[in-house]
Design a protein around this motif. Structure first.
Motif, PDB file in Angstrom:
ATOM      1  N   CYS A 158       0.838  -1.199   0.000  1.00 63.40           N
ATOM      2  CA  CYS A 158       0.000   0.000   0.000  1.00 63.40           C
ATOM      3  C   CYS A 158       0.877   1.255   0.000  1.00 63.40           C
ATOM      4  O   CYS A 158       2.065   1.214   0.336  1.00 63.40           O
ATOM      5  N   LEU A 159       0.288   2.352  -0.391  1.00 67.57           N
ATOM      6  CA  LEU A 159       0.998   3.621  -0.416  1.00 67.57           C
ATOM      7  C   LEU A 159       1.402   4.027   1.002  1.00 67.57           C
ATOM      8  O   LEU A 159       0.661   3.815   1.962  1.00 67.57           O
ATOM      9  N   GLN A 160       2.594   4.616   1.124  1.00 68.15           N
ATOM     10  CA  GLN A 160       3.037   5.244   2.362  1.00 68.15           C
ATOM     11  C   GLN A 160       3.387   6.698   2.055  1.00 68.15           C
ATOM     12  O   GLN A 160       3.927   6.999   0.981  1.00 68.15           O
ATOM     13  N   SER A 213       5.859   3.078  -2.116  1.00 70.15           N
ATOM     14  CA  SER A 213       5.163   1.813  -1.886  1.00 70.15           C
ATOM     15  C   SER A 213       6.169   0.677  -1.965  1.00 70.15           C
ATOM     16  O   SER A 213       7.098   0.708  -2.778  1.00 70.15           O
TER      17      SER A 213
END
Length: 247
Positions: A158-160, A213
């Protein structure tokens, strides 16, 4: 097809540089979008010479130990809206454009679109700022809408983000030898916030926001359709994004 749009917390977006939003895509529509992503991937692979300028391959972004079995896996397709009426309709759906318009305070138009696949074993996207690495020739009046087609969490990349890293529009230097990745000395990963979301949910973010990500270490894909918008008053400022195979 779409539930009602949600209210947009514009002040929080300005403070943090990003904002999540509930799904505005029904389950049936989401299934159709996943099938369309599969169709586009198969089309571009089967006609990879024709669509070569649209394709980014996983093996070009994986370290040696992670390349096995990934030789024919597509990482990204860009653009896709001209190949897919389904994704083009989604890009211009009011339930999305009105939320982005609320951030700008004016109507918007599509600047760019891409399909990030991140299939099992898919490569990381290192810490970067979209405007700095990709769009300096154009405006920085941009908002990106990142819509997950699959559930996204820490296991599948997932995006960070680093909240507030967009403030002041910093232009951070690249890692030596890279024209994409920010020099790690300028990234305080202790401030990183993972943004896990369910399929159909969205994250909007600023073009200067630091984001990343990780490798997809799961057995499930983490596909996402990404639309970037600019104020409509600027006109068609990025029509050159379409490759020569456009027909």
């Amino acid at each position: 097809m779409f539930p009602e749009a949600v209210q947009v917390d514009v002040e929080r977006y300005r403070k943090d540089g990003y904002l999540t939003a509930p799904a505005v895509i029904s389950e049936g529509h989401l299934s159709a979008l996943r099938a369309e992503a599969d169709r586009l991937m198969a089309l571009c692979y089967q006609e990879r010479e024709r669509y070569s300028r649209r394709i980014e391959w996983e093996v070009d972004h994986l370290s040696g130990e992670n390349r096995k079995g990934m030789e024919r896996v597509i990482r990204k397709l860009e653009p896709v809206s001209d190949l897919s009426p389904l994704f083009r309709d989604l890009a211009f759906s009011p339930q999305i454009t009105e939320q982005v318009g609320a951030i700008f305070g004016e109507p918007v138009d599509l600047f760019e679109d891409k399909l990030n696949l991140k299939l099992p074993g898919g490569s990381p996207y290192p810490w970067h700022q979209d405007w700095v690495c990709c769009w300096r020739a154009h405006t920085d009046l941009l908002v990106t809408c990142f819509i997950y087609l699959d559930q996204a969490d820490a296991t599948n990349g997932c995006l960070q983000v680093i909240p507030g890293s967009h403030i002041g529009k910093p232009i951070l230097p690249f890692r030596s030898g890279s024209r994409f990745e920010v020099d790690p000395a300028y990234v305080d990963t202790r401030q990183a916030v993972p943004v896990p979301l369910r399929a159909g949910e969205m994250i909007f973010f600023d073009p200067y926001l630091l984001h990343f990500s990780d490798l997809n270490r799961s057995s499930t894909p983490r596909r996402a359709i990404i639309f970037t918008y600019h104020p409509a008053r600027l006109g068609k400022i990025n029509e050159g994004r379409f490759p020569a195979d456009f027909s």
